[in-house]
Design an enzyme around this catalytic site. Structure first.
Site, PDB file in Angstrom:
ATOM      1  N   LYS A 132      38.777  27.373  46.528  1.00 17.73           N
ATOM      2  CA  LYS A 132      37.913  28.217  45.701  1.00 17.73           C
ATOM      3  C   LYS A 132      36.922  27.361  44.913  1.00 17.73           C
ATOM      4  O   LYS A 132      37.245  26.247  44.491  1.00 17.73           O
ATOM      5  CB  LYS A 132      38.820  29.013  44.758  1.00 17.73           C
ATOM      6  CG  LYS A 132      38.139  30.096  43.948  1.00 17.73           C
ATOM      7  CD  LYS A 132      39.187  30.860  43.150  1.00 17.73           C
ATOM      8  CE  LYS A 132      38.584  31.927  42.279  1.00 17.73           C
ATOM      9  NZ  LYS A 132      39.612  32.718  41.578  1.00 17.73           N
ATOM     10  N   LEU A 181      33.924  34.298  37.069  1.00 17.00           N
ATOM     11  CA  LEU A 181      35.269  34.557  37.626  1.00 17.00           C
ATOM     12  C   LEU A 181      35.908  35.826  37.064  1.00 17.00           C
ATOM     13  O   LEU A 181      37.004  36.184  37.466  1.00 17.00           O
ATOM     14  CB  LEU A 181      36.237  33.370  37.382  1.00 17.00           C
ATOM     15  CG  LEU A 181      35.757  31.980  37.756  1.00 17.00           C
ATOM     16  CD1 LEU A 181      36.857  30.953  37.508  1.00 17.00           C
ATOM     17  CD2 LEU A 181      35.301  31.911  39.198  1.00 17.00           C
ATOM     18  N   SER A 207      38.982  37.324  41.883  1.00 12.86           N
ATOM     19  CA  SER A 207      37.821  36.465  41.987  1.00 12.86           C
ATOM     20  C   SER A 207      37.884  35.466  43.159  1.00 12.86           C
ATOM     21  O   SER A 207      36.902  34.767  43.422  1.00 12.86           O
ATOM     22  CB  SER A 207      37.638  35.678  40.673  1.00 12.86           C
ATOM     23  OG  SER A 207      38.768  34.880  40.385  1.00 12.86           O
ATOM     24  N   SER A 208      39.028  35.409  43.870  1.00 11.59           N
ATOM     25  CA  SER A 208      39.122  34.506  45.037  1.00 11.59           C
ATOM     26  C   SER A 208      38.615  35.213  46.291  1.00 11.59           C
ATOM     27  O   SER A 208      39.221  35.141  47.371  1.00 11.59           O
ATOM     28  CB  SER A 208      40.572  34.040  45.236  1.00 11.59           C
ATOM     29  OG  SER A 208      41.129  33.558  44.036  1.00 11.59           O
ATOM     30  N   ILE A 228      44.405  35.086  37.308  1.00 12.54           N
ATOM     31  CA  ILE A 228      44.672  35.291  35.878  1.00 12.54           C
ATOM     32  C   ILE A 228      44.778  36.782  35.544  1.00 12.54           C
ATOM     33  O   ILE A 228      45.049  37.161  34.424  1.00 12.54           O
ATOM     34  CB  ILE A 228      43.600  34.592  35.003  1.00 12.54           C
ATOM     35  CG1 ILE A 228      44.125  34.378  33.584  1.00 12.54           C
ATOM     36  CG2 ILE A 228      42.285  35.331  35.026  1.00 12.54           C
ATOM     37  CD1 ILE A 228      43.279  33.473  32.737  1.00 12.54           C
ATOM     38  N   GLY A 229      44.547  37.636  36.555  1.00  9.40           N
ATOM     39  CA  GLY A 229      44.698  39.076  36.366  1.00  9.40           C
ATOM     40  C   GLY A 229      44.904  39.779  37.699  1.00  9.40           C
ATOM     41  O   GLY A 229      44.998  40.990  37.777  1.00  9.40           O
ATOM     42  N   GLY A 230      44.959  38.952  38.776  1.00 10.16           N
ATOM     43  CA  GLY A 230      45.125  39.490  40.125  1.00 10.16           C
ATOM     44  C   GLY A 230      44.196  38.827  41.118  1.00 10.16           C
ATOM     45  O   GLY A 230      44.039  39.304  42.251  1.00 10.16           O
ATOM     46  N   SER A 231      43.596  37.700  40.747  1.00  7.75           N
ATOM     47  CA  SER A 231      42.504  37.105  41.537  1.00  7.75           C
ATOM     48  C   SER A 231      42.918  36.477  42.862  1.00  7.75           C
ATOM     49  O   SER A 231      42.063  36.151  43.680  1.00  7.75           O
ATOM     50  CB  SER A 231      41.756  36.063  40.703  1.00  7.75           C
ATOM     51  OG  SER A 231      41.078  36.693  39.661  1.00  7.75           O
TER      52      SER A 231
END
Length: 573
Positions: A132, A181, A207-208, A228-231
Site C-alpha cells: 500500500k 486514507l 483505504s487499501s 484502522i476502521g476496516g481498511s
C-alpha cells in the site's frame, strides 16, 4: 483611496489563490507524469523479457495458489525472474483497467539479484508482493494521496518491507489509496479513482483499495494493507479477497507513514495495524508465519516475540463459535445477513458449536468511542493535512462538516435536538460529534475504551467462546457512495476499537433473489441514509459476498483457523 486599496487587496488575494492552485496542479501533473514514465519503463522491461523467454506458461503461473507457487520456486522448477515478470505483465494489464497502481518499484530487479545471493531461501522466496502507498519503501514517495507529501522520498525501508525482503519476497508495486486514507472509497486528486475489477461502476473499497483491485484482478498474489476502521477488510469484502487485520503491534508499523494515526489523539486508543491480503486463507497464514520471525522481533523490539503457532492454525478440534447477523447500529443489505446464517448452518453441520452472541452498546462505541477518537479536536488536525491541497470530491462533505465553527456546531446540535433519537440511532454527520475539551476528558475517553474492552471480553468469556462469526459491510458500493456513509463501517470499526484480530472471507455472490430482497430493505427508519445505502449497493448481482471472523487479542492463528474452516465449507457448497 480606501476603495482602491480594498479592491487592490482583493485582487491580490485572488491572484495569490490562483497561483497557489496553479502550483498544486503543476505538482500533481509532475507526479502523474513520473508514474506514467515508470509504467512505460516497466512495460518495456516486460517486453524485453518476453522476447528473451517466449515459452513462459503465463496463465499457469498466475493460476497457482501461493503455497503451490512457493513450492515450485523453492524446488527450482520455476525461476523468480519468470514469476516476477509474469506478475509485472499482469499488473500492467490490471492497472490499465482499474487504475490501481501508484507506482512500480524498479528496484525489484535488484531484489531479484539479492535473493539469489541469500544463503537460505526464505519462506516467501521469489514471491512478488504489492504494498500500500503509505508503507515505506526506500527511495519512493509515501503520499497518502496528498500533494504536501509529493516532494519527500522515504529514506529507509519500513521494518515490514525489510522483513519481506529477508524472507525472499520481491516488493514490486505500490498501490493507490484514498486522499488522507480516511475513506473506504479509493480516490485522490493526484492519481484519481481506482475501480473494482469485477464492475467498473463499483468501488474496490478502501483505504487499501489499490491492493484490493490489483490482487482481485490477478496482478498480485500477496499484498500488504493497513486497517484502522476496516481498511483491509472492506476492500477484501468488496473485491472477494481474504484479508486479515491482526492485533495492533503483532506486526511492526515502524517507518510506515501512519497519517490517519497522526490525526487521532496521541497516544491513540484506536491503533492502526498492517496486515496481509490475498486470494485464499492459506496465503494469509504463510505471510504471517514469514513475518513473525526473529528479523521482525530484532528490527522492532516493540513487537512481542510471538512466532506463528502452526499447531493452532492446523488443528481440527471443534470450535465454539459466537455469531450475530446485525450489530443493531447499521442494518446491512440482505445478502450480507444471508451469508452469516448460511455459514452458521455449515459450521454447525461440520460439528462446531454455534452460540448466539450480541455485541454490547454499538451506538455508544460508534459515537462516543470510535468517532470521538478521530475527531477529538473537532477534526482540526485532520483538516490541517489538506493545507495547500485540493480536497477530493469524495471527502468534501466530511471536510465541510469539520470546517463548521464550534459555535455553529452547538447551534446545529440545538436545532437537531428534536431529532436526537434518530441521530443517536445512526449518527451520520461528523458535525454533531462531541469533542474532548480538556486533557482530563481525553484520559477519560481512553479509560472508557478500556472499560468497554473489559466488558466485551467478559461477555465473550461468559459464553466460553473461541471465535465469533459476524457480518461485514458489502457488497461493493458504487463509486462516490462510501464518502456519503462514513458510519456504515460499524461492523468492522468495532474490532479496531477492541483491538481484536479480525478477518474477511468471501463465501458467496449476490443473487437475483438478493437484489429483489434489497428492494424491500428499509434499514431502521427508511431514512435518507438507509435509502443511500440501498442505492450504494444496488446492481451488484454476481459480486462477492463475505463474512467476518474474529478472535481475542494475539490469537491471529485461531482467527485464521475459523477463516480456513469457513473457506473450506463455502468451497464444498
Amino acid at each position: 483611496a480606501a476603495l482602491a486599496l480594498l479592491c487592490g487587496s482583493a485582487a491580490a488575494v485572488v491572484v495569490w489563490k490562483w497561483l497557489g492552485k496553479r502550483q498544486i496542479q503543476k505538482k500533481m501533473e509532475e507526479a502523474r507524469s513520473t508514474r506514467d514514465e515508470g509504467v512505460k519503463k516497466m512495460a518495456k522491461a516486460v517486453q524485453q523479457f518476453r522476447e528473451q523467454v517466449s515459452s513462459v506458461q503465463k496463465d499457469t503461473i498466475l493460476s497457482l495458489p501461493l503455497l503451490e507457487l512457493t513450492g515450485r520456486l523453492q524446488e527450482g522448477s520455476l525461476s523468480p525472474k519468470t514469476v516476477l515478470y509474469t506478475y509485472l505483465e499482469k499488473a500492467l494489464e490490471v492497472t490499465q483497467q482499474t487504475n490501481c497502481l501508484r507506482h512500480f518499484i524498479p528496484e525489484c530487479e535488484e531484489q531479484l539479484q539479492e535473493i539469489q545471493r541469500q544463503r537460505e531461501k526464505g519462506l516467501l522466496y521469489g514471491i512478488p508482493v504489492s504494498i500500500k502507498d503509505h508503507i515505506g519503501h526506500k527511495g519512493h514517495l509515501s503520499t497518502c494521496g496528498l500533494v504536501q507529501h509529493l516532494g519527500t522520498l522515504v529514506q529507509e525501508d519500513s521494518v515490514l518491507v525489510k522483513v519481506l525482503k529477508r524472507q525472499g519476497a520481491i516488493p514490486f508495486a505500490m498501490t493507490n489509496v484514498p486522499q488522507s486514507l480516511f475513506n473506504y472509497d479509493c480516490s485522490n486528486p493526484i492519481f484519481g479513482q481506482t475501480l473494482n475489477p469485477f464492475n467498473h461502476q463499483k468501488s474496490p473499497g478502501g483505504s487499501s483499495g489499490g491492493e484490493g483491485a490489483l490482487i482481485a484482478g490477478g496482478g498480485s498474489i500477496l499484498g500488504i494493507g493497513s486497517d484502522i476502521g476496516g481498511s483491509i477488510r472492506l476492500p477484501s469484502s468488496f473485491c472477494g479477497l481474504c484479508g486479515l487485520k491482526p492485533t495492533a503491534e503483532r506486526l511492526s508499523v515502524w517507518h510506515t507513514h501512519l497519517l490517519n494515526v497522526h490525526v487521532c489523539s496521541r497516544p491513540t486508543p484506536v491503533p492502526c495495524t498492517l496486515g496481509p491480503m490475498a486470494r485464499d486463507v492459506d496465503s494469509l497464514a504463510l505471510c504471517m508465519k514469514a513475518l513473525l520471525c526473529q528479523d521482525m522481533f530484532q528490527l522492532d523490539p516493540t513487537v512481542p516475540p510471538i512466532p506463528f503457532d502452526e499447531e493452532v492454525y492446523s488443528s481440527s478440534a471443534p470450535l465454539r463459535v459466537g455469531y450475530y447477523d446485525t450489530d443493531g447500529y447499521f442494518p446491512l443489505p440482505p445478502c450480507m445477513r444471508r451469508v452469516v446464517w448460511e455459514t452458521r448452518g455449515a459450521l454447525q453441520a461440520a460439528g462446531h458449536q454455534l452460540v448466539p452472541f450480541s455485541p454490547p452498546r454499538i451506538h455508544y462505541v460508534m459515537t462516543e468511542l470510535f468517532l470521538k477518537t478521530f475527531f477529538a479536536d473537532g477534526g482540526r488536525a485532520w483538516l490541517d493535512v489538506f493545507t495547500g491541497d485540493i480536497v477530493d470530491p469524495s471527502l468534501k462533505s466530511q471536510v465541510n462538516c469539520c470546517k463548521i465553527p464550534s459555535l455553529g456546531k452547538k447551534l446545529l446540535a440545538l436545532i437537531l435536538k428534536p431529532l436526537q433519537f434518530l441521530l443517536l440511532l445512526k449518527l451520520k454527520n461528523v458535525a454533531t460529534i462531541s469533542t474532548c475539551r480538556s486533557v482530563k476528558e481525553m484520559w477519560n475517553h481512553h479509560h472508557q475504551i478500556e472499560a468497554y474492552r473489559t466488558e466485551f471480553i467478559a461477555r465473550w468469556r461468559e459464553l466460553r467462546l473461541d471465535v465469533v462469526l459476524c457480518p461485514v459491510l458489502g457488497p461493493a458500493f458504487t463509486t462516490g457512495y462510501p464518502g456519503k456513509l462514513l458510519t456504515a463501517i460499524s461492523s468492522t470499526m468495532l474490532y479496531n476499537v477492541l483491538n481484536f484480530p479480525a478477518g474477511v472471507v468471501p463465501v458467496s455472490t449476490v443473487t437475483e433473489a438478493d437484489e429483489e430482497d434489497l428492494k424491500l430493505y428499509q434499514g431502521w427508519c427508511d431514512d435518507p441514509w438507509d435509502r443511500t445505502l440501498k442505492q450504494a449497493v444496488a446492481g451488484a448481482v454476481g459480486l462477492p459476498v463475505a463474512v467476518q471472523c474474529v478472535a481475542l487479542p494475539w490469537r491471529e492463528e485461531l482467527c485464521l483457523r475459523l477463516m480456513k474452516e469457513v473457506e473450506t465449507l463455502s468451497h464444498e457448497k
